[in-house]
Design an enzyme around this catalytic site. Structure first.
Site, PDB file in Angstrom:
ATOM      1  N   GLY A  46       0.336  -1.421   0.131  1.00  0.00           N
ATOM      2  CA  GLY A  46      -0.003   0.153  -0.107  1.00  0.00           C
ATOM      3  C   GLY A  46       0.800   1.292  -0.046  1.00  0.00           C
ATOM      4  CB  SER A 114       0.044  -5.768  -1.634  1.00  0.00           C
ATOM      5  OG  SER A 114      -1.167  -5.205  -1.973  1.00  0.00           O
ATOM      6  CD1 TRP A 115       3.565  -0.301  -2.151  1.00  0.00           C
ATOM      7  CD2 TRP A 115       3.442   0.443  -4.331  1.00  0.00           C
ATOM      8  NE1 TRP A 115       4.591   0.756  -2.428  1.00  0.00           N
ATOM      9  CE2 TRP A 115       4.782   0.699  -3.656  1.00  0.00           C
ATOM     10  CE3 TRP A 115       3.256  -0.219  -5.861  1.00  0.00           C
ATOM     11  CZ2 TRP A 115       5.469   2.081  -4.686  1.00  0.00           C
ATOM     12  CZ3 TRP A 115       3.848   0.464  -6.678  1.00  0.00           C
ATOM     13  CH2 TRP A 115       5.034   1.643  -6.371  1.00  0.00           C
ATOM     14  CG  ASP A 270      -5.426 -11.203  -3.440  1.00  0.00           C
ATOM     15  OD1 ASP A 270      -6.154 -10.280  -3.163  1.00  0.00           O
ATOM     16  OD2 ASP A 270      -3.900 -11.261  -3.133  1.00  0.00           O
ATOM     17  CG  HIS A 298      -4.008  -8.713  -0.729  1.00  0.00           C
ATOM     18  ND1 HIS A 298      -4.268  -8.340  -1.307  1.00  0.00           N
ATOM     19  CD2 HIS A 298      -4.293  -7.358   0.073  1.00  0.00           C
ATOM     20  CE1 HIS A 298      -3.456  -7.429  -1.500  1.00  0.00           C
ATOM     21  NE2 HIS A 298      -2.891  -7.600  -0.743  1.00  0.00           N
TER      22      HIS A 298
END
Length: 318
Positions: A46, A114-115, A270, A298
Protein backbone atom coordinates in the site's frame (compact mmCIF):
# COMPACT_ATOMS: atom_id res chain seq x y z
CA UNK A 1 0.02 -33.46 8.57
CA UNK A 2 2.91 -30.99 8.30
CA UNK A 3 2.81 -28.32 10.99
CA UNK A 4 2.19 -24.84 9.67
CA UNK A 5 4.73 -22.13 10.32
CA UNK A 6 3.82 -19.03 12.29
CA UNK A 7 5.48 -15.69 12.86
CA UNK A 8 8.71 -15.62 14.83
CA UNK A 9 8.47 -14.10 18.34
CA UNK A 10 8.41 -10.30 18.61
CA UNK A 11 11.79 -8.57 18.50
CA UNK A 12 12.95 -5.02 19.11
CA UNK A 13 15.26 -3.11 16.78
CA UNK A 14 18.92 -2.82 17.76
CA UNK A 15 19.27 0.38 15.69
CA UNK A 16 16.81 2.98 14.42
CA UNK A 17 17.18 6.22 12.55
CA UNK A 18 15.94 8.70 9.98
CA UNK A 19 17.56 8.84 6.53
CA UNK A 20 17.42 12.16 4.70
CA UNK A 21 16.80 11.23 1.06
CA UNK A 22 16.41 14.79 -0.22
CA UNK A 23 13.38 16.64 -1.62
CA UNK A 24 12.33 17.27 1.99
CA UNK A 25 11.77 13.57 2.76
CA UNK A 26 13.21 11.69 5.74
CA UNK A 27 12.64 7.94 6.09
CA UNK A 28 12.20 6.15 9.40
CA UNK A 29 14.08 2.83 9.45
CA UNK A 30 14.77 0.01 11.90
CA UNK A 31 17.39 -2.74 11.92
CA UNK A 32 16.44 -5.90 13.79
CA UNK A 33 17.68 -9.44 14.34
CA UNK A 34 21.30 -10.53 13.94
CA UNK A 35 23.58 -7.67 12.90
CA UNK A 36 25.93 -10.26 11.34
CA UNK A 37 23.12 -12.21 9.69
CA UNK A 38 21.91 -12.34 6.13
CA UNK A 39 20.64 -8.88 5.10
CA UNK A 40 17.01 -8.52 4.01
CA UNK A 41 14.87 -5.46 3.27
CA UNK A 42 11.11 -5.59 3.85
CA UNK A 43 9.03 -3.45 1.44
CA UNK A 44 5.58 -2.80 2.85
CA UNK A 45 2.36 -2.83 0.86
CA UNK A 46 0.00 0.00 0.00
CA UNK A 47 1.73 3.21 -1.07
CA UNK A 48 1.13 5.18 2.10
CA UNK A 49 0.53 2.08 4.23
CA UNK A 50 3.65 2.05 6.41
CA UNK A 51 5.48 -0.79 8.11
CA UNK A 52 4.71 -2.44 11.46
CA UNK A 53 6.59 -4.51 14.07
CA UNK A 54 4.76 -7.62 12.79
CA UNK A 55 6.53 -7.39 9.44
CA UNK A 56 9.96 -8.22 10.85
CA UNK A 57 8.59 -11.41 12.41
CA UNK A 58 8.51 -13.26 9.08
CA UNK A 59 12.29 -13.77 9.35
CA UNK A 60 14.38 -15.91 11.70
CA UNK A 61 16.04 -13.26 13.92
CA UNK A 62 19.03 -15.52 14.53
CA UNK A 63 19.79 -15.76 10.82
CA UNK A 64 18.65 -12.44 9.34
CA UNK A 65 19.67 -8.80 9.62
CA UNK A 66 16.27 -7.23 8.92
CA UNK A 67 15.70 -3.70 7.60
CA UNK A 68 12.12 -2.42 7.90
CA UNK A 69 11.30 1.16 6.90
CA UNK A 70 8.41 3.50 6.17
CA UNK A 71 8.26 4.75 2.60
CA UNK A 72 7.90 8.41 1.68
CA UNK A 73 4.97 10.16 3.31
CA UNK A 74 3.76 7.37 5.60
CA UNK A 75 4.30 5.77 8.98
CA UNK A 76 6.93 7.70 10.93
CA UNK A 77 8.61 9.13 7.83
CA UNK A 78 8.24 12.84 7.16
CA UNK A 79 6.56 14.91 5.81
CA UNK A 80 3.28 13.07 6.37
CA UNK A 81 1.09 12.20 3.34
CA UNK A 82 3.24 14.28 1.00
CA UNK A 83 2.81 13.75 -2.76
CA UNK A 84 5.82 15.86 -3.68
CA UNK A 85 8.77 13.89 -5.06
CA UNK A 86 6.92 10.67 -4.30
CA UNK A 87 7.11 8.23 -7.23
CA UNK A 88 8.09 4.61 -7.78
CA UNK A 89 11.50 5.70 -9.00
CA UNK A 90 12.07 7.95 -6.00
CA UNK A 91 11.40 4.90 -3.81
CA UNK A 92 13.73 2.70 -5.87
CA UNK A 93 16.49 5.25 -5.25
CA UNK A 94 15.60 5.31 -1.54
CA UNK A 95 15.97 1.53 -1.26
CA UNK A 96 19.41 1.70 -2.85
CA UNK A 97 20.47 4.45 -0.45
CA UNK A 98 19.26 2.39 2.50
CA UNK A 99 21.38 -0.51 1.25
CA UNK A 100 24.54 1.58 0.98
CA UNK A 101 24.13 4.14 3.76
CA UNK A 102 22.31 2.19 6.48
CA UNK A 103 23.06 -1.52 5.98
CA UNK A 104 26.30 -1.27 3.99
CA UNK A 105 26.11 -4.56 2.07
CA UNK A 106 26.78 -5.57 -1.54
CA UNK A 107 23.64 -7.71 -1.93
CA UNK A 108 20.52 -8.48 0.05
CA UNK A 109 17.26 -10.36 -0.06
CA UNK A 110 14.27 -8.27 -1.09
CA UNK A 111 10.86 -9.15 0.37
CA UNK A 112 7.68 -7.34 -0.66
CA UNK A 113 3.93 -7.88 -0.63
CA UNK A 114 1.12 -6.29 -2.65
CA UNK A 115 2.42 -2.81 -3.62
CA UNK A 116 5.66 -4.04 -2.02
CA UNK A 117 5.83 -6.70 -4.77
CA UNK A 118 5.59 -3.95 -7.42
CA UNK A 119 8.34 -1.97 -5.75
CA UNK A 120 10.49 -5.09 -5.25
CA UNK A 121 10.31 -5.86 -8.97
CA UNK A 122 11.06 -2.26 -9.96
CA UNK A 123 14.09 -2.24 -7.65
CA UNK A 124 15.33 -5.69 -8.70
CA UNK A 125 15.03 -4.85 -12.39
CA UNK A 126 16.99 -1.63 -11.83
CA UNK A 127 19.66 -3.17 -9.59
CA UNK A 128 19.65 -6.92 -10.32
CA UNK A 129 23.27 -7.24 -9.22
CA UNK A 130 22.24 -6.12 -5.72
CA UNK A 131 19.50 -8.71 -5.19
CA UNK A 132 20.36 -12.13 -3.74
CA UNK A 133 16.77 -13.47 -3.64
CA UNK A 134 13.23 -12.15 -4.08
CA UNK A 135 10.26 -13.21 -1.98
CA UNK A 136 6.99 -11.71 -3.23
CA UNK A 137 3.37 -11.94 -2.07
CA UNK A 138 0.15 -10.79 -3.71
CA UNK A 139 1.58 -9.71 -7.05
CA UNK A 140 0.56 -6.30 -8.38
CA UNK A 141 2.17 -5.37 -11.72
CA UNK A 142 0.44 -1.99 -11.99
CA UNK A 143 -1.06 -2.80 -15.38
CA UNK A 144 -4.28 -1.03 -16.31
CA UNK A 145 -6.30 -4.24 -15.91
CA UNK A 146 -5.32 -4.37 -12.23
CA UNK A 147 -6.13 -0.71 -11.61
CA UNK A 148 -9.50 -1.10 -13.34
CA UNK A 149 -10.21 -4.23 -11.26
CA UNK A 150 -10.12 -2.09 -8.13
CA UNK A 151 -11.63 1.18 -9.32
CA UNK A 152 -14.07 0.38 -12.14
CA UNK A 153 -17.36 -1.49 -12.28
CA UNK A 154 -17.07 -5.22 -12.96
CA UNK A 155 -13.95 -6.14 -10.99
CA UNK A 156 -13.76 -6.18 -7.20
CA UNK A 157 -17.12 -4.41 -7.24
CA UNK A 158 -18.72 -7.71 -8.29
CA UNK A 159 -17.35 -9.41 -5.18
CA UNK A 160 -17.97 -6.57 -2.72
CA UNK A 161 -21.12 -4.82 -4.06
CA UNK A 162 -21.97 -3.33 -0.66
CA UNK A 163 -18.52 -1.84 -0.16
CA UNK A 164 -18.46 -0.65 -3.77
CA UNK A 165 -21.74 1.17 -3.29
CA UNK A 166 -20.32 3.05 -0.31
CA UNK A 167 -17.15 3.84 -2.26
CA UNK A 168 -19.08 5.24 -5.23
CA UNK A 169 -21.66 7.14 -3.19
CA UNK A 170 -18.91 9.35 -1.74
CA UNK A 171 -18.65 10.94 -5.21
CA UNK A 172 -21.43 13.04 -6.87
CA UNK A 173 -23.26 11.34 -9.75
CA UNK A 174 -21.83 13.64 -12.41
CA UNK A 175 -18.21 12.81 -11.44
CA UNK A 176 -18.41 9.02 -11.32
CA UNK A 177 -16.99 8.42 -14.80
CA UNK A 178 -13.44 8.46 -13.44
CA UNK A 179 -13.45 7.63 -9.74
CA UNK A 180 -9.68 7.85 -9.30
CA UNK A 181 -9.66 11.40 -10.69
CA UNK A 182 -12.74 12.40 -8.70
CA UNK A 183 -11.15 11.17 -5.48
CA UNK A 184 -7.90 12.94 -6.37
CA UNK A 185 -9.70 16.29 -6.46
CA UNK A 186 -11.10 15.68 -2.98
CA UNK A 187 -7.92 14.22 -1.54
CA UNK A 188 -6.00 17.32 -2.62
CA UNK A 189 -8.72 19.75 -1.49
CA UNK A 190 -7.69 22.70 0.65
CA UNK A 191 -10.64 21.90 2.92
CA UNK A 192 -9.40 19.39 5.55
CA UNK A 193 -12.92 18.06 6.17
CA UNK A 194 -13.42 17.27 2.46
CA UNK A 195 -10.00 15.65 2.35
CA UNK A 196 -10.61 13.49 5.44
CA UNK A 197 -14.06 12.35 4.29
CA UNK A 198 -12.61 11.25 0.93
CA UNK A 199 -9.65 9.60 2.65
CA UNK A 200 -11.89 7.54 4.92
CA UNK A 201 -14.08 6.42 2.00
CA UNK A 202 -11.08 5.47 -0.16
CA UNK A 203 -9.30 3.67 2.68
CA UNK A 204 -12.46 1.86 3.77
CA UNK A 205 -12.73 0.37 0.26
CA UNK A 206 -9.11 -0.71 0.59
CA UNK A 207 -9.82 -2.28 3.98
CA UNK A 208 -12.84 -4.17 2.64
CA UNK A 209 -11.08 -5.65 -0.41
CA UNK A 210 -8.07 -7.04 1.48
CA UNK A 211 -10.18 -9.53 3.47
CA UNK A 212 -12.51 -12.24 2.21
CA UNK A 213 -14.84 -11.88 5.20
CA UNK A 214 -15.84 -8.55 6.76
CA UNK A 215 -13.26 -7.62 9.37
CA UNK A 216 -14.15 -4.66 11.56
CA UNK A 217 -10.63 -4.41 13.03
CA UNK A 218 -9.01 -4.11 9.60
CA UNK A 219 -11.52 -1.47 8.48
CA UNK A 220 -11.04 0.47 11.71
CA UNK A 221 -7.27 0.41 11.18
CA UNK A 222 -7.58 1.66 7.60
CA UNK A 223 -10.03 4.44 8.46
CA UNK A 224 -8.11 5.82 11.46
CA UNK A 225 -7.63 9.45 10.31
CA UNK A 226 -3.83 9.68 10.39
CA UNK A 227 -3.39 6.45 8.43
CA UNK A 228 -6.37 7.04 6.15
CA UNK A 229 -4.98 10.36 4.92
CA UNK A 230 -1.60 8.82 4.02
CA UNK A 231 -3.04 5.65 2.47
CA UNK A 232 -5.67 7.43 0.41
CA UNK A 233 -3.64 10.40 -0.80
CA UNK A 234 -0.50 8.46 -1.71
CA UNK A 235 -2.23 5.38 -3.13
CA UNK A 236 -4.56 7.52 -5.23
CA UNK A 237 -1.52 9.51 -6.41
CA UNK A 238 0.12 6.27 -7.60
CA UNK A 239 -3.01 4.82 -9.20
CA UNK A 240 -3.67 8.06 -11.07
CA UNK A 241 -0.13 7.95 -12.51
CA UNK A 242 -0.12 4.23 -13.32
CA UNK A 243 2.74 3.83 -10.86
CA UNK A 244 5.02 5.76 -13.25
CA UNK A 245 5.38 2.48 -15.14
CA UNK A 246 4.74 1.76 -18.81
CA UNK A 247 2.00 -0.77 -19.49
CA UNK A 248 3.52 -4.26 -19.13
CA UNK A 249 6.90 -2.88 -18.04
CA UNK A 250 7.48 -5.22 -15.11
CA UNK A 251 6.62 -8.33 -17.11
CA UNK A 252 8.88 -7.27 -19.99
CA UNK A 253 11.63 -6.49 -17.51
CA UNK A 254 11.50 -9.96 -15.98
CA UNK A 255 14.39 -10.97 -18.23
CA UNK A 256 16.59 -8.71 -16.06
CA UNK A 257 15.97 -10.88 -12.99
CA UNK A 258 16.40 -14.22 -14.70
CA UNK A 259 18.80 -16.22 -12.55
CA UNK A 260 17.73 -14.58 -9.27
CA UNK A 261 16.18 -17.25 -7.02
CA UNK A 262 12.75 -16.40 -5.70
CA UNK A 263 9.39 -17.38 -4.31
CA UNK A 264 5.96 -16.05 -5.25
CA UNK A 265 3.19 -16.59 -2.69
CA UNK A 266 -0.31 -15.89 -3.92
CA UNK A 267 -3.70 -16.52 -2.34
CA UNK A 268 -6.10 -18.26 -4.70
CA UNK A 269 -8.93 -16.10 -3.35
CA UNK A 270 -7.04 -12.82 -3.26
CA UNK A 271 -9.62 -10.27 -4.42
CA UNK A 272 -7.30 -7.27 -4.06
CA UNK A 273 -4.47 -8.57 -6.26
CA UNK A 274 -5.96 -11.62 -8.03
CA UNK A 275 -3.74 -14.58 -9.11
CA UNK A 276 -3.69 -13.57 -12.79
CA UNK A 277 -0.62 -11.35 -12.28
CA UNK A 278 1.26 -13.93 -10.19
CA UNK A 279 0.76 -16.55 -12.90
CA UNK A 280 2.00 -14.18 -15.63
CA UNK A 281 5.06 -13.24 -13.57
CA UNK A 282 5.92 -16.87 -12.88
CA UNK A 283 5.85 -17.67 -16.60
CA UNK A 284 8.16 -14.71 -17.30
CA UNK A 285 10.45 -15.58 -14.34
CA UNK A 286 10.46 -19.39 -14.05
CA UNK A 287 13.31 -19.40 -11.52
CA UNK A 288 10.76 -18.34 -8.93
CA UNK A 289 8.81 -21.03 -7.12
CA UNK A 290 5.09 -20.28 -7.40
CA UNK A 291 2.91 -21.09 -4.38
CA UNK A 292 -0.79 -20.53 -5.02
CA UNK A 293 -2.41 -21.00 -1.61
CA UNK A 294 -5.80 -22.71 -2.07
CA UNK A 295 -7.29 -21.29 1.14
CA UNK A 296 -5.51 -17.94 0.97
CA UNK A 297 -6.66 -14.38 0.41
CA UNK A 298 -4.64 -11.17 0.26
CA UNK A 299 -3.22 -10.56 3.73
CA UNK A 300 0.21 -11.92 4.67
CA UNK A 301 -0.96 -13.19 8.06
CA UNK A 302 -3.62 -15.58 6.79
CA UNK A 303 -2.45 -19.03 7.94
CA UNK A 304 -1.79 -20.65 4.55
CA UNK A 305 -0.12 -17.55 3.10
CA UNK A 306 2.00 -16.97 6.19
CA UNK A 307 3.11 -20.60 6.17
CA UNK A 308 4.52 -20.31 2.63
CA UNK A 309 6.18 -16.97 3.33
CA UNK A 310 7.99 -18.14 6.47
CA UNK A 311 9.04 -21.37 4.73
CA UNK A 312 10.51 -19.28 1.88
CA UNK A 313 12.52 -17.06 4.21
CA UNK A 314 13.72 -20.12 6.14
CA UNK A 315 14.82 -21.79 2.90
CA UNK A 316 16.79 -18.75 1.74
CA UNK A 317 18.40 -18.20 5.14
CA UNK A 318 20.68 -21.19 4.65
Amino acid sequence: MTERRTLYPPIEPYRTGMLDVGDGHRLHWELCGNSQGKPVVFLHGGPGGGASPEHRRQFDPERYNILVFDQRGCGRSTPHASLEANTTWCLVDDIERLRTEVVGVDKWMVFGGSWGSTLSLAYAQTYPERVAELVLRGIFLFDQHEIDWLYKEGGASSVYPDGWERFVEAIPDEERGDLVEAYYRRLTSHDPEVQLAAAKAWSRWEGETVTLLPNAEVIEEFTEPHKAIAVARIENHYMRAGGWLEEGQLLRGAEKIRGIPGAIVQGRHDMCTPPRAAWALHKAWPEAELNIVPDGGHLYNEPGVLDRLVRATDRFSR
